[in-house]
Design an enzyme around this catalytic site. Structure first.
Site, PDB file in Angstrom:
ATOM      1  N   GLU A  56       0.815  -1.206   0.000  1.00 32.36           N
ATOM      2  CA  GLU A  56       0.000   0.000   0.000  1.00 32.36           C
ATOM      3  C   GLU A  56       0.853   1.263   0.000  1.00 32.36           C
ATOM      4  O   GLU A  56       0.517   2.256  -0.660  1.00 32.36           O
ATOM      5  CB  GLU A  56      -0.919   0.010   1.223  1.00 32.36           C
ATOM      6  CG  GLU A  56      -1.894  -1.150   1.293  1.00 32.36           C
ATOM      7  CD  GLU A  56      -1.372  -2.316   2.111  1.00 32.36           C
ATOM      8  OE1 GLU A  56      -2.165  -2.902   2.857  1.00 32.36           O
ATOM      9  OE2 GLU A  56      -0.160  -2.647   1.981  1.00 32.36           O
ATOM     10  N   CYS A  79      -2.643  -3.753   7.334  1.00 29.22           N
ATOM     11  CA  CYS A  79      -2.271  -3.962   8.734  1.00 29.22           C
ATOM     12  C   CYS A  79      -2.644  -2.748   9.579  1.00 29.22           C
ATOM     13  O   CYS A  79      -2.710  -1.613   9.096  1.00 29.22           O
ATOM     14  CB  CYS A  79      -0.778  -4.264   8.851  1.00 29.22           C
ATOM     15  SG  CYS A  79       0.293  -2.920   8.292  1.00 29.22           S
ATOM     16  N   CYS A  88      -0.518   0.305   7.786  1.00 31.16           N
ATOM     17  CA  CYS A  88      -0.949   0.765   6.464  1.00 31.16           C
ATOM     18  C   CYS A  88      -2.303   1.458   6.519  1.00 31.16           C
ATOM     19  O   CYS A  88      -2.594   2.318   5.678  1.00 31.16           O
ATOM     20  CB  CYS A  88      -1.002  -0.417   5.493  1.00 31.16           C
ATOM     21  SG  CYS A  88       0.622  -1.053   5.044  1.00 31.16           S
ATOM     22  N   SER A 172      19.797 -42.859  -8.273  1.00 35.52           N
ATOM     23  CA  SER A 172      18.624 -42.057  -8.653  1.00 35.52           C
ATOM     24  C   SER A 172      18.976 -40.868  -9.546  1.00 35.52           C
ATOM     25  O   SER A 172      18.104 -40.049  -9.826  1.00 35.52           O
ATOM     26  CB  SER A 172      17.922 -41.542  -7.391  1.00 35.52           C
ATOM     27  OG  SER A 172      18.785 -40.710  -6.631  1.00 35.52           O
ATOM     28  N   TRP A 174      19.889 -39.568 -13.119  1.00 37.26           N
ATOM     29  CA  TRP A 174      18.775 -38.704 -12.734  1.00 37.26           C
ATOM     30  C   TRP A 174      17.485 -39.361 -13.197  1.00 37.26           C
ATOM     31  O   TRP A 174      17.407 -39.879 -14.315  1.00 37.26           O
ATOM     32  CB  TRP A 174      18.903 -37.314 -13.358  1.00 37.26           C
ATOM     33  CG  TRP A 174      20.097 -36.556 -12.861  1.00 37.26           C
ATOM     34  CD1 TRP A 174      21.271 -36.359 -13.498  1.00 37.26           C
ATOM     35  CD2 TRP A 174      20.216 -35.865 -11.612  1.00 37.26           C
ATOM     36  NE1 TRP A 174      22.122 -35.592 -12.743  1.00 37.26           N
ATOM     37  CE2 TRP A 174      21.489 -35.275 -11.574  1.00 37.26           C
ATOM     38  CE3 TRP A 174      19.369 -35.697 -10.533  1.00 37.26           C
ATOM     39  CZ2 TRP A 174      21.918 -34.517 -10.478  1.00 37.26           C
ATOM     40  CZ3 TRP A 174      19.799 -34.951  -9.459  1.00 37.26           C
ATOM     41  CH2 TRP A 174      21.065 -34.364  -9.433  1.00 37.26           C
ATOM     42  N   ASP A 204      22.754 -39.498  -0.925  1.00 42.18           N
ATOM     43  CA  ASP A 204      22.901 -38.600  -2.078  1.00 42.18           C
ATOM     44  C   ASP A 204      23.829 -37.417  -1.846  1.00 42.18           C
ATOM     45  O   ASP A 204      24.230 -36.759  -2.808  1.00 42.18           O
ATOM     46  CB  ASP A 204      21.519 -38.060  -2.490  1.00 42.18           C
ATOM     47  CG  ASP A 204      20.555 -39.157  -2.905  1.00 42.18           C
ATOM     48  OD1 ASP A 204      21.032 -40.242  -3.286  1.00 42.18           O
ATOM     49  OD2 ASP A 204      19.331 -38.935  -2.834  1.00 42.18           O
ATOM     50  N   LEU A 208      20.947 -29.005  -1.597  1.00 43.29           N
ATOM     51  CA  LEU A 208      19.678 -28.385  -1.216  1.00 43.29           C
ATOM     52  C   LEU A 208      19.759 -26.859  -1.228  1.00 43.29           C
ATOM     53  O   LEU A 208      19.331 -26.184  -0.289  1.00 43.29           O
ATOM     54  CB  LEU A 208      19.214 -28.888   0.160  1.00 43.29           C
ATOM     55  CG  LEU A 208      18.982 -30.410   0.280  1.00 43.29           C
ATOM     56  CD1 LEU A 208      18.484 -30.757   1.666  1.00 43.29           C
ATOM     57  CD2 LEU A 208      18.028 -30.912  -0.784  1.00 43.29           C
TER      58      LEU A 208
END
Length: 392
Positions: A56, A79, A88, A172, A174, A204, A208
């Site tokens: 806003e 808010c 706001c 795994s 890919w 693996d 991440l």
């Protein structure tokens, strides 16, 4: 054109703006705002980062004096409390707007309808629930944290057409194509935390991390990739000190039930926190409350873990990238909200590994129901998005 159609049209634009904060607003909700006067947009804005001006405020700054007498479309109730920024509602009242239309009421108990009440008391017309479903979908994690004191949990899976995630040997890489793996980067970037289990870490050695994803509308010179909190469920503290995810940018939280100080001290540094939880079985033996069915990897109470992530770390969205045991435990505990499955056009055989370890299912009536929301091609693979249906 009817007023309903007009409201939907401008709210749809506000939702487009809100989506630009998909990767950056954590732990705040994604919010967009459009200010309209005499049928013309005179101001627009969206919330970029926590601690910076809300949507806003950006829109009012662009509108200037043209905001007086205008209609404001905002995807979340303004808010009415002091946090990192001023309320706001005060800015809207001071600007002299005539009407405020919101997509959804703010689930934060500090607001929860009080923002609209303040506007009404100031003589400003209000309306809510315009494109509410779309607004809620954009902020599913924030809503879940406010209402249920836990994050929204989304599980990412890569499988063959016969539902297998890895060969019997564990290989795994890919299962899916490069296009699918790049698409996963967007899931990671929009998540506040990535959750995995010690089995995946040992098998693996994943990083991440978020790679090659930039927020929309944010200049590259003004953007450093925000790395989600990496969370490892590791009951017996077997995470190797040389694990990749401990060396990558960002922070790693290892959740364990062991009191092994020697192993803990080998891991703890400015990038790694070891969180020791009381073993669920010990808690039950002592008469303390533990949540039935909420166990993975020997004793970590997953319900308690999710509450910790929500309340102590302000995590809205968790992306699970784990093996079938942790996936199954989260599903059995009623903690999984959504599954994203990348299905590759090949077969891996019935000896290969599956998606979820769910040993308790004996009858068709015990099946876990999914509500498919979207199916689309990603490179040569297919991405299936589905919500987990609750048995209420």
């Amino acid at each position: 054109m009817s007023s309903v159609v007009i409201d939907h049209q401008f709210m749809a634009r506000a939702l487009q703006l809100a989506a630009q904060g998909l990767y950056t607003t954590h732990p705040n909700p994604r919010v967009g705002c459009v200010i309209v006067r005499a049928g013309e947009i005179v101001g627009e804005g969206w919330h970029v980062r926590a601690g910076e001006p809300h949507a806003e405020v950006h829109a009012l700054a662009q509108a200037g004096t043209r905001a007086r007498g205008a209609t404001v479309y905002v995807t979340l109730e303004p808010c009415c409390h002091y946090g990192r920024t001023a309320p706001c509602v005060d800015a809207l009242i001071e600007a002299g707007v005539a009407r405020v239309v919101v997509a959804m009421i703010d689930p934060d108990p500090r607001v929860a309808g009080q923002g609209l009440a303040r506007l009404v008391a100031a003589g400003i017309a209000t309306e809510s629930s315009v494109l509410q479903t779309q607004a809620e979908a954009l902020n599913a994690g924030f809503i879940t944290r406010m209402r249920e004191r836990r994050p929204w949990v989304r599980c990412k899976l890569a499988m063959s057409m016969d539902g297998r995630t890895a060969l019997p040997s564990g290989e795994s890489k890919w299962v899916t194509s490069e296009a699918a793996r790049q698409d996963v980067q967007h899931l990671r970037a929009s998540s506040a935390a990535i959750l995995t289990g010690i089995g995946t870490v040992l098998a693996d050695d994943p990083a991440l991390t978020v790679r090659s994803v930039a927020p929309q509308g944010v200049p590259s010179s003004d953007h450093a990739v925000r790395q989600p909190l990496r969370v490892v469920v590791d009951s017996w503290l077997r995470t190797p000190p040389q694990a990749r995810l401990l060396k990558e940018p960002g922070h790693t939280l290892i959740v364990t039930t062991t009191q092994d100080r020697v192993s803990s001290e080998k891991l703890v540094c400015d990038k790694v926190t070891v969180n020791v939880q009381p073993d669920r079985h010990d808690r039950m033996a002592a008469g303390n409350r533990a949540t039935p069915g909420a166990v993975a990897h020997g004793g970590v109470d997953l319900v308690a873990l999710m509450q910790t992530l929500a309340m102590d770390y302000e995590i809205n969205d968790v992306l699970v990238e784990a093996g079938p045991i942790l996936n199954g435990a989260l599903l059995s505990a009623g903690l999984m909200d959504e599954v994203i499955i990348y299905m590759a056009p090949h077969l891996m055989g019935d000896a290969a590994r599956g998606l979820f370890h769910l040993p308790g299912l004996q009858q068709m009536s015990q099946r876990v129901a999914l509500d498919v929301q979207d199916i689309r091609a990603v490179g040569r693979d297919w991405r299936i998005s589905a919500k987990v249906m609750r048995n209420n």
